[in-house]
Write a protein that holds these residues in place. Structure first.
Motif, PDB file in Angstrom:
ATOM      1  N   ALA A  16      -5.512 -28.722  23.280  1.00 11.41           N
ATOM      2  CA  ALA A  16      -5.861 -27.252  23.227  1.00 11.41           C
ATOM      3  C   ALA A  16      -5.970 -26.650  21.872  1.00 11.41           C
ATOM      4  CB  ALA A  16      -4.543 -26.790  24.036  1.00 11.41           C
ATOM      5  N   ILE A  17      -6.490 -25.601  21.969  1.00 16.85           N
ATOM      6  CA  ILE A  17      -6.607 -24.794  20.771  1.00 16.85           C
ATOM      7  C   ILE A  17      -5.699 -24.236  19.970  1.00 16.85           C
ATOM      8  CG2 ILE A  17      -9.135 -24.249  21.339  1.00 16.85           C
ATOM      9  CD1 ILE A  17      -8.034 -21.066  21.803  1.00 16.85           C
ATOM     10  N   GLY A  18      -5.703 -23.939  18.779  1.00 21.78           N
ATOM     11  CA  GLY A  18      -4.483 -23.227  18.114  1.00 21.78           C
ATOM     12  C   GLY A  18      -3.224 -23.991  18.003  1.00 21.78           C
ATOM     13  N   ASN A  19      -3.181 -25.479  18.052  1.00 18.13           N
ATOM     14  CA  ASN A  19      -1.859 -26.170  18.405  1.00 18.13           C
ATOM     15  C   ASN A  19      -0.908 -25.720  17.361  1.00 18.13           C
ATOM     16  OD1 ASN A  19      -0.724 -28.180  20.037  1.00 18.13           O
ATOM     17  ND2 ASN A  19      -0.916 -29.172  18.057  1.00 18.13           N
ATOM     18  N   THR A  20      -1.403 -25.426  16.170  1.00 14.55           N
ATOM     19  CA  THR A  20      -0.315 -24.897  15.000  1.00 14.55           C
ATOM     20  C   THR A  20       0.344 -23.596  15.212  1.00 14.55           C
ATOM     21  OG1 THR A  20      -2.094 -25.975  13.410  1.00 14.55           O
ATOM     22  CG2 THR A  20      -0.267 -24.556  12.647  1.00 14.55           C
ATOM     23  N   GLN A  28      -4.529 -21.473  27.054  1.00 16.21           N
ATOM     24  CA  GLN A  28      -5.368 -21.299  28.388  1.00 16.21           C
ATOM     25  C   GLN A  28      -5.255 -19.780  28.356  1.00 16.21           C
ATOM     26  OE1 GLN A  28      -6.369 -24.081  29.792  1.00 16.21           O
ATOM     27  NE2 GLN A  28      -7.461 -22.613  31.089  1.00 16.21           N
ATOM     28  N   PHE A  29      -4.493 -19.020  27.941  1.00 12.67           N
ATOM     29  CA  PHE A  29      -4.317 -17.679  28.423  1.00 12.67           C
ATOM     30  C   PHE A  29      -5.652 -17.004  27.455  1.00 12.67           C
ATOM     31  CE2 PHE A  29      -3.164 -13.578  26.250  1.00 12.67           C
ATOM     32  CZ  PHE A  29      -3.028 -12.771  27.553  1.00 12.67           C
ATOM     33  N   LEU A  30      -5.605 -17.626  26.271  1.00 15.07           N
ATOM     34  CA  LEU A  30      -6.781 -17.090  25.368  1.00 15.07           C
ATOM     35  C   LEU A  30      -8.103 -17.416  25.596  1.00 15.07           C
ATOM     36  CD1 LEU A  30      -4.868 -17.751  22.176  1.00 15.07           C
ATOM     37  CD2 LEU A  30      -5.377 -15.274  23.118  1.00 15.07           C
ATOM     38  N   ILE A  31      -8.286 -18.585  26.388  1.00 15.33           N
ATOM     39  CA  ILE A  31      -9.742 -19.388  26.538  1.00 15.33           C
ATOM     40  C   ILE A  31     -10.777 -18.274  27.208  1.00 15.33           C
ATOM     41  CG2 ILE A  31     -10.801 -20.899  27.616  1.00 15.33           C
ATOM     42  CD1 ILE A  31     -10.204 -22.064  25.220  1.00 15.33           C
ATOM     43  N   PRO A  32     -10.164 -17.681  27.995  1.00 10.38           N
ATOM     44  CA  PRO A  32     -11.260 -16.779  28.764  1.00 10.38           C
ATOM     45  C   PRO A  32     -11.790 -15.714  27.988  1.00 10.38           C
ATOM     46  CG  PRO A  32      -9.343 -16.806  30.275  1.00 10.38           C
ATOM     47  CD  PRO A  32      -8.992 -17.451  28.800  1.00 10.38           C
ATOM     48  N   ALA A 156     -12.068 -27.063   9.034  1.00 10.88           N
ATOM     49  CA  ALA A 156     -11.035 -26.320   8.792  1.00 10.88           C
ATOM     50  C   ALA A 156      -9.928 -27.440   8.725  1.00 10.88           C
ATOM     51  CB  ALA A 156     -10.749 -25.247   9.863  1.00 10.88           C
ATOM     52  N   THR A 157      -9.706 -28.063   7.810  1.00  8.66           N
ATOM     53  CA  THR A 157      -8.743 -28.965   7.519  1.00  8.66           C
ATOM     54  C   THR A 157      -7.163 -28.738   7.262  1.00  8.66           C
ATOM     55  OG1 THR A 157      -9.383 -29.401   5.358  1.00  8.66           O
ATOM     56  CG2 THR A 157     -10.493 -30.573   7.105  1.00  8.66           C
ATOM     57  N   GLY A 158      -6.798 -27.607   7.111  1.00 11.74           N
ATOM     58  CA  GLY A 158      -5.604 -27.076   6.828  1.00 11.74           C
ATOM     59  C   GLY A 158      -5.357 -26.959   5.309  1.00 11.74           C
ATOM     60  N   VAL A 159      -4.169 -26.837   4.784  1.00 18.43           N
ATOM     61  CA  VAL A 159      -3.554 -26.679   3.703  1.00 18.43           C
ATOM     62  C   VAL A 159      -2.993 -27.733   2.968  1.00 18.43           C
ATOM     63  CG1 VAL A 159      -2.583 -24.752   2.097  1.00 18.43           C
ATOM     64  CG2 VAL A 159      -3.494 -24.153   4.239  1.00 18.43           C
ATOM     65  N   PHE A 245      12.999 -13.975   4.009  1.00 20.82           N
ATOM     66  CA  PHE A 245      13.364 -15.425   4.171  1.00 20.82           C
ATOM     67  C   PHE A 245      14.311 -15.550   5.187  1.00 20.82           C
ATOM     68  CE2 PHE A 245      11.595 -15.113  -0.134  1.00 20.82           C
ATOM     69  CZ  PHE A 245      10.591 -15.820  -0.085  1.00 20.82           C
ATOM     70  N   GLU A 246      14.796 -14.647   5.801  1.00 18.11           N
ATOM     71  CA  GLU A 246      15.786 -14.422   6.878  1.00 18.11           C
ATOM     72  C   GLU A 246      15.419 -14.959   8.116  1.00 18.11           C
ATOM     73  OE1 GLU A 246      19.018 -11.575   7.197  1.00 18.11           O
ATOM     74  OE2 GLU A 246      18.678 -10.984   5.187  1.00 18.11           O
ATOM     75  N   LEU A 247      14.054 -14.426   8.498  1.00 16.81           N
ATOM     76  CA  LEU A 247      13.436 -14.934   9.719  1.00 16.81           C
ATOM     77  C   LEU A 247      12.114 -14.989   9.555  1.00 16.81           C
ATOM     78  CD1 LEU A 247      13.370 -14.681  13.022  1.00 16.81           C
ATOM     79  CD2 LEU A 247      12.890 -12.329  12.496  1.00 16.81           C
ATOM     80  N   PHE A 248      11.718 -16.124  10.279  1.00 13.46           N
ATOM     81  CA  PHE A 248      10.030 -16.388   9.890  1.00 13.46           C
ATOM     82  C   PHE A 248       9.354 -15.218  10.918  1.00 13.46           C
ATOM     83  CE2 PHE A 248       6.144 -18.188  11.974  1.00 13.46           C
ATOM     84  CZ  PHE A 248       5.399 -18.443  10.929  1.00 13.46           C
ATOM     85  N   ALA A 249       8.300 -14.574  10.420  1.00  7.79           N
ATOM     86  CA  ALA A 249       7.728 -13.572  10.980  1.00  7.79           C
ATOM     87  C   ALA A 249       5.944 -13.641  10.685  1.00  7.79           C
ATOM     88  CB  ALA A 249       8.125 -12.581  10.900  1.00  7.79           C
ATOM     89  N   HIS A 250       5.208 -13.703  11.527  1.00  6.18           N
ATOM     90  CA  HIS A 250       3.792 -13.697  11.143  1.00  6.18           C
ATOM     91  C   HIS A 250       2.992 -13.049  12.139  1.00  6.18           C
ATOM     92  CE1 HIS A 250      -0.099 -15.107   9.290  1.00  6.18           C
ATOM     93  NE2 HIS A 250      -0.414 -15.502  10.497  1.00  6.18           N
ATOM     94  N   VAL A 251       2.409 -11.953  11.782  1.00  3.86           N
ATOM     95  CA  VAL A 251       1.680 -11.050  12.796  1.00  3.86           C
ATOM     96  C   VAL A 251       0.026 -11.322  12.539  1.00  3.86           C
ATOM     97  CG1 VAL A 251       1.042  -8.681  13.629  1.00  3.86           C
ATOM     98  CG2 VAL A 251       3.326  -9.343  12.739  1.00  3.86           C
ATOM     99  N   THR A 252      -0.765 -11.565  13.273  1.00  5.40           N
ATOM    100  CA  THR A 252      -2.187 -11.725  13.187  1.00  5.40           C
ATOM    101  C   THR A 252      -3.004 -11.488  14.452  1.00  5.40           C
ATOM    102  OG1 THR A 252      -3.880 -13.267  12.249  1.00  5.40           O
ATOM    103  CG2 THR A 252      -2.273 -14.302  13.835  1.00  5.40           C
ATOM    104  N   LYS A 253      -4.109 -11.713  14.297  1.00  4.60           N
ATOM    105  CA  LYS A 253      -5.098 -11.436  15.802  1.00  4.60           C
ATOM    106  C   LYS A 253      -5.738 -12.890  16.194  1.00  4.60           C
ATOM    107  CE  LYS A 253      -6.016  -6.725  16.662  1.00  4.60           C
ATOM    108  NZ  LYS A 253      -7.190  -5.639  16.931  1.00  4.60           N
ATOM    109  N   PHE A 254      -5.797 -13.076  17.585  1.00  6.60           N
ATOM    110  CA  PHE A 254      -6.528 -14.140  17.888  1.00  6.60           C
ATOM    111  C   PHE A 254      -7.277 -13.528  19.108  1.00  6.60           C
ATOM    112  CE2 PHE A 254      -3.646 -17.058  15.925  1.00  6.60           C
ATOM    113  CZ  PHE A 254      -4.436 -18.204  15.497  1.00  6.60           C
ATOM    114  N   PHE A 255      -8.883 -13.890  18.861  1.00  4.00           N
ATOM    115  CA  PHE A 255      -9.513 -13.270  19.882  1.00  4.00           C
ATOM    116  C   PHE A 255      -9.594 -12.007  20.394  1.00  4.00           C
ATOM    117  CE2 PHE A 255      -9.674 -17.861  21.779  1.00  4.00           C
ATOM    118  CZ  PHE A 255     -10.285 -18.304  20.482  1.00  4.00           C
ATOM    119  N   ASN A 256      -9.005 -11.160  19.411  1.00  2.56           N
ATOM    120  CA  ASN A 256      -8.826  -9.523  19.327  1.00  2.56           C
ATOM    121  C   ASN A 256      -7.370  -9.120  20.134  1.00  2.56           C
ATOM    122  OD1 ASN A 256     -10.203  -7.146  18.513  1.00  2.56           O
ATOM    123  ND2 ASN A 256      -9.985  -6.630  20.721  1.00  2.56           N
ATOM    124  N   TYR A 257      -6.584 -10.244  20.253  1.00  2.00           N
ATOM    125  CA  TYR A 257      -5.281 -10.020  21.049  1.00  2.00           C
ATOM    126  C   TYR A 257      -4.205  -9.927  19.792  1.00  2.00           C
ATOM    127  CZ  TYR A 257      -6.176 -11.199  25.869  1.00  2.00           C
ATOM    128  OH  TYR A 257      -6.634 -11.318  27.208  1.00  2.00           O
TER     129      TYR A 257
END
Length: 340
Positions: A16-20, A28-32, A156-159, A245-257
């Protein structure tokens, strides 16, 4: 998703996409969205941007069309014209469980006597493409045996931490993933030399709900914190560990979500001793919560859920939520107000 007027073959090594970032359910929610019409882009970007200019004239030139966008975060394509010549919005075909096996230039491909495929007209997994008669600038042979001709290939091979330029003549201690080891004040094994972002590997005992992940948000947070530590060191003062560094948090957008990742959002390091709770409304939101011993350890929020602040607090304070059970994600209960 951002590219318009092009046919895109997306080869992924996972099922599936976005496995990371998320599980197969979220994928599956994003694919449509890949076949849906794109909304109008926002008028203005609300995120902080960074530019470098020596003069006022250069600063104005930075804002002119044609200049590349911010190097950090999801705004890198601002100022780029990501539209091809075809009269279509965006058309994406996914090839899963495969990687690029070999790349051919046109002459090499003709000598190989292999057959390339046209872009599949059917939806993914609903049909195969026939032979392609067009001559392409480059050909990609996939590990599943399929060959596609294309105008260009994006890899796209990662970092990977780029430490090599600093190792010659220096004895830096390295982490297991090859980054420069840093202590809780972002200092490397050599005195007065600090590192932050993708190049470093954190070596302190982390919070139970934080992990290092080479993302633009962490690189920025580490850069700020490293600067504070350097200033404190110069003054001979201790540096307090930054809140980020107390809590992992990441905010971004995928397919406009809108996508928010919190804590151990994929159960990282929790073993099998955890459970998942899900809530999904097709086309609107996807909510996944990671629970362990009645405590919330992580969450994935896709869409405008308005739950990020509440879940952030529940993960940080480790409140026992056992008695709430599945009601925790009941859409008819305003848990944001309940836990306020």
């Amino acid at each position: 998703y951002e590219i318009e007027g092009c046919e895109v073959i997306w080869a992924i090594k996972d099922k599936a996409i976005g496995n990371t970032f998320f599980d197969a359910g979220a994928a599956q929610f994003l694919i449509p969205k890949l076949s849906a019409e794109k909304p109008e882009p926002p008028i203005a970007c609300k995120r902080t941007k960074y530019t470098m200019a020596e003069t006022e004239k250069e600063a104005k030139a930075e804002a002119e069309p044609g200049k590349t966008g911010s190097a950090l975060g999801p705004d890198w394509h601002e100022g780029l014209h990501l539209k091809g010549a075809k009269e279509l919005s965006h058309k994406v075909h996914i090839e899963s469980l495969c990687e690029i096996k070999k790349i051919y230039l046109p002459e090499e491909f003709q000598r190989s006597r292999k057959v390339s495929l046209a872009f599949p007209k059917a939806q993914p997994d609903e049909g195969n493409a026939g032979p392609d008669q067009e001559l392409w600038p480059v050909y990609a042979e996939l590990s599943n045996g399929k060959v596609y001709g294309c105008d260009f290939i994006v890899s796209a091979t990662g970092v990977v931490p780029n430490v090599q330029p600093f190792l010659e003549g220096n004895s830096f201690a390295l982490g297991q993933d090859g980054g420069l080891k840093v202590d809780k004040e972002m200092c490397t094994s050599l005195p007065d030399i600090y590192a932050a972002g993708d190049i470093c590997t954190t070596s302190w005992e982390p919070s139970p709900v934080w992990q290092q992940m080479r993302l633009w948000t962490q690189a920025r947070q580490m850069g700020w914190y490293a600067a504070k530590c350097m200033a404190a060191g110069a003054l001979g003062e201790p540096a307090e560990m930054d809140f980020s560094f107390e809590l992992f948090a990441h905010v971004t957008k995928f397919f406009n979500y809108k996508v928010v990742l919190l804590g151990k959002y994929n159960g990282q390091g929790l073993g099998s001793d955890h459970e998942l709770m899900l809530r999904c409304t097709k086309g609107q939101e996807y909510v996944k919560v990671v629970m362990q011993n009645g405590r919330m350890m992580g969450a994935v929020l896709i869409g405008e859920t308005d739950l990020e602040e509440t879940f952030e607090n529940l993960i940080l304070n480790q409140m026992d939520l056992s008695r709430y059970g599945e009601d925790l994600l009941d859409p008819n209960i305003d848990i944001e107000d309940y836990f306020d």
